[in-house]
Design a protein around this motif. Structure first.
Motif, PDB file in Angstrom:
ATOM      1  N   CYS A 103       0.170   6.335  -3.768  1.00  0.00           N
ATOM      2  CA  CYS A 103      -0.853   6.467  -2.725  1.00  0.00           C
ATOM      3  C   CYS A 103      -0.203   7.006  -1.463  1.00  0.00           C
ATOM      4  N   ASP A 104      -0.834   7.987  -0.854  1.00  0.00           N
ATOM      5  CA  ASP A 104      -0.397   8.502   0.437  1.00  0.00           C
ATOM      6  C   ASP A 104      -1.138   7.788   1.555  1.00  0.00           C
ATOM      7  N   ARG A 106       4.340   7.064   1.715  1.00  0.00           N
ATOM      8  CA  ARG A 106       3.805   7.028   0.353  1.00  0.00           C
ATOM      9  C   ARG A 106       4.297   5.774  -0.352  1.00  0.00           C
ATOM     10  N   PHE A 121      -3.915   0.460   3.175  1.00  0.00           N
ATOM     11  CA  PHE A 121      -4.248   1.659   2.395  1.00  0.00           C
ATOM     12  C   PHE A 121      -5.347   2.413   3.128  1.00  0.00           C
ATOM     13  N   SER A 181      -6.293   5.499   3.045  1.00  0.00           N
ATOM     14  CA  SER A 181      -7.060   6.487   2.268  1.00  0.00           C
ATOM     15  C   SER A 181      -7.502   5.919   0.928  1.00  0.00           C
ATOM     16  N   GLY A 205      -6.968   2.962  -2.333  1.00  0.00           N
ATOM     17  CA  GLY A 205      -5.908   2.754  -3.306  1.00  0.00           C
ATOM     18  C   GLY A 205      -5.445   1.325  -3.447  1.00  0.00           C
TER      19      GLY A 205
END
Length: 124
Positions: free
Chosen positions: A30-31, A52, A118, A120, A122
């Motif tokens: 996950c970024d 990340r 998180f 974004s 994830g």
């Protein structure tokens, strides 16, 4: 025995990528993950880190996107984790919190509390 399970500061990064052990596989990453620590006084643990997060068959690995930060990577072997919880606030990103115990050769001692946000998606 699993001597490879060392929880370690700055041992899991190379040339913008991630170092994994023989027999270990990356399951997902996950970024835009933000990481915070508490309970450790060393400079490497201060401030919010962004980067990340990799999930492997053996551990989580955080790689910092800021190359000037004194913490470039952090490895969380599953065997060293405790009190891990998923938080789902009404406002803000989901996050995972818990504690990680230092392992021999891990470049720190004791225990650190962590939060992984998180931004974004994830976490779940």
């Amino acid at each position: 025995s699993l001597h490879l399970e060392n929880m370690a500061l700055n041992t899991s990064h190379a040339n913008g990528g991630v170092l994994i052990h023989a027999g270990e596989s990356i399951l997902l990453f996950c970024d835009n993950v933000q990481m915070e620590f508490s309970g450790q006084g060393a400079n490497e643990f201060k401030g919010t880190k962004s980067g990340r997060l990799y999930l492997t068959t053996h551990r989580m690995i955080f790689n910092n996107k800021k190359s000037s930060d004194s913490m470039q990577s952090f490895s969380f072997p599953f065997i060293a984790l405790k009190d891990v919880e998923l938080e789902q606030p009404i406002f803000g990103a989901n996050y995972i919190k818990g504690k990680v115990r230092a392992q021999p050769g891990g470049n720190f001692v004791g225990e650190a509390k962590f939060k992984l946000h998180f931004n974004s998606g994830g976490a779940i």
